[in-house]
Design a protein around this motif. Sequence first.
Motif, PDB file in Angstrom:
ATOM      1  N   THR A 184       0.508  -1.254  -0.201  1.00 29.02           N
ATOM      2  CA  THR A 184      -0.127   0.355  -0.094  1.00 29.02           C
ATOM      3  C   THR A 184       0.959   0.792  -0.087  1.00 29.02           C
ATOM      4  O   THR A 184       0.034   2.337  -0.807  1.00 29.02           O
ATOM      5  N   GLN A 185       2.206   1.593   0.035  1.00 26.79           N
ATOM      6  CA  GLN A 185       3.610   2.053   0.395  1.00 26.79           C
ATOM      7  C   GLN A 185       2.712   3.694   1.118  1.00 26.79           C
ATOM      8  O   GLN A 185       2.760   4.668   0.870  1.00 26.79           O
ATOM      9  N   ASN A 186       1.989   3.239   2.247  1.00 28.43           N
ATOM     10  CA  ASN A 186       1.293   3.477   3.236  1.00 28.43           C
ATOM     11  C   ASN A 186       2.546   3.661   4.785  1.00 28.43           C
ATOM     12  O   ASN A 186       2.649   2.944   5.021  1.00 28.43           O
ATOM     13  N   VAL A 187       2.084   4.571   5.425  1.00 32.72           N
ATOM     14  CA  VAL A 187       3.141   4.610   6.658  1.00 32.72           C
ATOM     15  C   VAL A 187       2.078   5.080   7.448  1.00 32.72           C
ATOM     16  O   VAL A 187       1.383   4.999   8.145  1.00 32.72           O
ATOM     17  N   LEU A 188       2.368   3.233   8.607  1.00 36.00           N
ATOM     18  CA  LEU A 188       1.904   2.669   9.760  1.00 36.00           C
ATOM     19  C   LEU A 188       2.081   3.553  11.331  1.00 36.00           C
ATOM     20  O   LEU A 188       2.979   3.598  11.282  1.00 36.00           O
ATOM     21  N   VAL A 189       0.994   4.476  11.433  1.00 36.10           N
ATOM     22  CA  VAL A 189       0.892   5.640  12.681  1.00 36.10           C
ATOM     23  C   VAL A 189       0.087   4.943  13.716  1.00 36.10           C
ATOM     24  O   VAL A 189      -1.233   4.283  13.357  1.00 36.10           O
TER      25      VAL A 189
END
Length: 164
Positions: free
Chosen positions: A12-17
Amino acid sequence: IRNAILIRHNATQNVLVNDEDEELGIDSLNKTIKKIHKAANGNVGETLMRWAYNMKPAREDQITPRTDYDFGLPEFMSPEAALILRAILIHKKSSEYLLRKKFGPAFKSTFSPILNRLFNLGILKRHMDGSMEINPFLVNDLGRLLAQEIQFSYSNQFANKEKI
């Protein structure tokens, strides 16, 4: 399972925060994965589906895990609903015509409203060809619920019986 989830997440190329917009640490990530894996009773495919469902957007290119783990089914089970779901679960797919044929005159008055409610709750899904099946996200939980509360056990001995 952790590696499979990380591969899916990295795609997904998203940062998990977390909730404070800080990148999620490895311990928090492992804890989240364990909770979801436990809720799926060790089923890898269901764990991956629940992982995808569990993530919500935080900001652009950021996602965060949901804190409310609501994976339970609503209260809908009655003996009549169990009969319909059992028939569909055993044969994987069915149609209203075949259910009407199986349940006879009682279908219109008793089973048809229950079938509509199951569609409205999202428990059953209808296909373009008119067939219906149990929602793939719910099939394991539903089978477990039927086995526990209605004392129904699914086995391959039923699969070769009359087709619905």
